[in-house]
Design a protein around this motif. Structure first.
Motif, short mmCIF file in Angstrom:
data_model
loop_
_atom_site.label_atom_id
_atom_site.label_comp_id
_atom_site.label_asym_id
_atom_site.label_seq_id
_atom_site.Cartn_x
_atom_site.Cartn_y
_atom_site.Cartn_z
N LEU A 1 -2.95 -9.84 22.38
CA LEU A 1 -4.17 -10.07 23.16
C LEU A 1 -5.24 -10.73 22.30
N HIS A 2 -5.41 -10.26 21.07
CA HIS A 2 -6.45 -10.81 20.20
C HIS A 2 -6.18 -12.27 19.85
N CYS A 3 -4.93 -12.60 19.57
CA CYS A 3 -4.60 -14.01 19.24
C CYS A 3 -4.74 -14.90 20.48
N ALA A 4 -4.32 -14.39 21.66
CA ALA A 4 -4.38 -15.19 22.87
C ALA A 4 -5.82 -15.43 23.31
N ALA A 5 -6.71 -14.47 23.01
CA ALA A 5 -8.11 -14.55 23.48
C ALA A 5 -9.04 -15.13 22.43
N GLY A 6 -8.50 -15.59 21.32
CA GLY A 6 -9.35 -16.18 20.28
C GLY A 6 -10.20 -15.16 19.55
N LEU A 7 -9.79 -13.89 19.58
CA LEU A 7 -10.50 -12.85 18.82
C LEU A 7 -9.96 -12.74 17.41
N ASP A 8 -8.76 -13.27 17.21
CA ASP A 8 -8.12 -13.24 15.89
C ASP A 8 -7.32 -14.54 15.75
N LYS A 9 -7.14 -14.99 14.51
CA LYS A 9 -6.44 -16.26 14.30
C LYS A 9 -4.99 -15.99 13.90
N PRO A 10 -4.04 -16.68 14.54
CA PRO A 10 -2.64 -16.54 14.11
C PRO A 10 -2.48 -17.00 12.65
N THR A 11 -1.54 -16.41 11.95
CA THR A 11 -1.20 -16.88 10.60
C THR A 11 -0.50 -18.23 10.70
N SER A 12 0.34 -18.39 11.73
CA SER A 12 0.93 -19.69 12.04
C SER A 12 1.20 -19.76 13.53
N GLY A 13 1.43 -20.98 14.01
CA GLY A 13 1.63 -21.18 15.44
C GLY A 13 0.32 -21.53 16.12
N ARG A 14 0.40 -21.78 17.43
CA ARG A 14 -0.78 -22.24 18.17
C ARG A 14 -0.99 -21.41 19.43
N ALA A 15 -2.29 -21.19 19.73
CA ALA A 15 -2.67 -20.50 20.96
C ALA A 15 -3.56 -21.43 21.77
N TYR A 16 -3.32 -21.50 23.07
CA TYR A 16 -4.08 -22.38 23.97
C TYR A 16 -4.68 -21.56 25.11
N ILE A 17 -5.91 -21.88 25.48
CA ILE A 17 -6.46 -21.46 26.77
C ILE A 17 -6.54 -22.75 27.58
N GLY A 18 -5.80 -22.81 28.69
CA GLY A 18 -5.62 -24.10 29.36
C GLY A 18 -5.02 -25.07 28.36
N ASP A 19 -5.63 -26.25 28.24
CA ASP A 19 -5.12 -27.22 27.27
C ASP A 19 -5.91 -27.19 25.97
N THR A 20 -6.79 -26.22 25.82
CA THR A 20 -7.62 -26.15 24.61
C THR A 20 -6.92 -25.34 23.53
N GLU A 21 -6.64 -25.98 22.42
CA GLU A 21 -6.00 -25.26 21.31
C GLU A 21 -7.07 -24.54 20.50
N LEU A 22 -6.88 -23.25 20.27
CA LEU A 22 -7.94 -22.45 19.65
C LEU A 22 -8.00 -22.64 18.13
N GLY A 23 -6.89 -23.07 17.55
CA GLY A 23 -6.79 -23.13 16.09
C GLY A 23 -7.82 -24.04 15.43
N GLY A 24 -8.19 -25.12 16.14
CA GLY A 24 -9.12 -26.07 15.54
C GLY A 24 -10.57 -25.69 15.72
N MET A 25 -10.85 -24.55 16.33
CA MET A 25 -12.25 -24.23 16.68
C MET A 25 -12.90 -23.36 15.62
N ASN A 26 -14.21 -23.58 15.39
CA ASN A 26 -14.94 -22.69 14.48
C ASN A 26 -15.46 -21.49 15.28
N GLU A 27 -16.11 -20.54 14.58
CA GLU A 27 -16.53 -19.29 15.23
C GLU A 27 -17.49 -19.53 16.39
N THR A 28 -18.41 -20.49 16.23
CA THR A 28 -19.39 -20.77 17.28
C THR A 28 -18.67 -21.29 18.53
N GLN A 29 -17.72 -22.19 18.31
CA GLN A 29 -16.97 -22.75 19.45
C GLN A 29 -16.12 -21.66 20.12
#
Ligand SMILES: Nc1ncnc2c1ncn2[C@@H]1O[C@H](COP(=O)(O)OP(=O)(O)OP(=O)(O)O)[C@@H](O)[C@H]1O
Length: 259
Positions: A67-95
Motif C-alpha cells: 500500500l505504501h509503495c503504491a500510494a507514494g508513501l514509500d519509495k520502492p528499492t527497485s521497480g516502478r509504481a504508477y498512479i494512472g500513467d504517472t510514474e511516482l519514482g521521478g517525483m520529489n516529496e513536494t510533487q
C-alpha cells in the motif's frame, strides 16, 4: 452479476484497459546487507479503473509495504509504481504530496478526522489543502451518498464510529481520486457497521466508477471486492476473482495465515 475488471497482468502494447494503478517489478528492501528485509519481492500488478481489490496475506507478508509503495508513501528499492500513467519514482516529496492530496484518497482504521472541524469542513479539507475550488453540489452529493446529509454541521465526537468512517470516505471521494486506498477500514467497527461501510465502498465502485484498493485481514471484508490479491513473503502468491468469505478463509489457511 459483477463484471470482472481487475487485470492482474502487466499491461502490454495497444488495446490495454485503462488502469488506475500499476506496479512493475516492485521490490522493497528495508535495511542493508545480510540484515535487510525483502518486504516486497518483484511485485507486478495492474489494477483497472472502477474495480475493487482486496489485499490479504499473513502478518509480515508485505501488505502495508504494498500500500505504501503504491500510494507514494514509500519509495520502492527497485521497480516502478504508477498512479494512472504517472510514474511516482521521478517525483520529489513536494510533487508526491500534491499527487497524494489530489489523486489518492485514504481511509484508515482510525478514521483520522480533525476533531475541531465539522463534518463538512473535514470533507472539504483535501480541496482546501490543495488550493482547489470547492464544487458545492459535489460536496452535497457526496454527503448524501455516504448517508450524512443531515450531519454536515456535527463534530466527529458527536458521531458514531460508523458515521466517522463515512466522513473519512466522503473526504476520500471529494477530490475524485484515481484510487482510494483503505487500510483495514472496518478494523475498528462492529460487524453490522463494518458491513454498511463495505457496502458503501462497493457502491462507490459500482455507481461512480471509483477504484478501491483495501488491505484487510477479514475474509468477509475481502468478499466485497472483485478480486483478492494474496501476498506471501513479499510476493503475489495467488489471486481470486469473485471471492466468497469461505474461499478466502480457506486460501488464507493454506497460506498459513492462521497457523
Ligand atoms: N520500516 C521498516 N523497517 C524494517 N522492516 C520493516 C519495515 N516495515 C516493514 N518491515 C518488514 O517488512 C515485512 C513486511 O511488513 P509489512 O508491514 O508490509 O507486512 P504486513 O503484511 O502489512 O503485516 P501486518 O499484517 O502484520 O500488518 C515484515 O517482515 C516487516 O517486519
Amino acid at each position: 452479476m459483477r463484471t470482472e475488471r481487475t487485470n492482474t497482468q502487466p499491461r502490454s502494447g495497444t488495446g490495454a484497459r485503462s488502469h488506475a494503478l500499476r506496479l512493475e517489478e516492485v521490490t522493497k528492501v528495508y535495511g542493508r546487507g545480510g540484515r535487510g528485509v525483502r518486504a516486497l519481492d518483484g511485485v507486478s500488478v495492474d489494477i483497472a479503473r472502477g474495480s475493487f481489490t482486496a489485499v490479504m496475506g499473513p502478518s509480515g507478508s508485505g501488505k502495508s509495504t504494498f500500500l505504501h509503495c503504491a500510494a507514494g508513501l514509500d519509495k520502492p528499492t527497485s521497480g516502478r509504481a504508477y498512479i494512472g500513467d504517472t510514474e511516482l519514482g521521478g517525483m520529489n516529496e513536494t510533487q508526491l504530496t500534491k499527487l497524494r492530496r489530489e489523486r489518492i484518497g485514504f481511509v484508515f482504521q482510525a478514521f483520522n478526522l480533525v476533531p475541531a472541524l465539522s463534518v463538512r469542513q473535514n470533507v472539504e479539507l483535501p480541496l482546501r489543502l490543495a488550493g482547489s475550488r470547492l464544487d458545492g453540489q459535489w460536496l452535497e452529493d457526496i454527503l448524501l451518498r455516504v448517508g450524512l446529509g443531515g450531519r454536515a454541521a456535527h463534530r466527529p465526537s458527536e458521531l458514531s464510529g460508523g458515521q466517522q468512517q463515512r466522513v473519512a470516505i466522503a473526504r476520500a471521494l471529494i477530490t475524485r481520486p484515481d484510487v482510494i486506498f483503505g487500510d483495514e477500514p472496518t478494523g475498528a467497527l462492529d460487524t453490522v457497521t463494518a458491513k454498511e461501510i463495505l457496502s458503501l465502498l462497493r457502491n462507490c465502485v459500482d455507481e461512480t466508477g471509483q477504484t478501491v484498493v483495501m488491505v484487510t485481514h477479514d475474509p468477509v471484508a475481502a468478499s466485497y471486492a472483485d478480486t483478492v490479491l494474496f501476498l506471501a513473503d513479499g510476493r503475489i502468491a495467488d489471486r481470486m476473482h469473485a471471492p466468497t468469505a469461505e474461499r478466502v478463509a480457506d486460501r488464507m489457511t493454506h497460506l498459513g495465515a492462521w497457523a
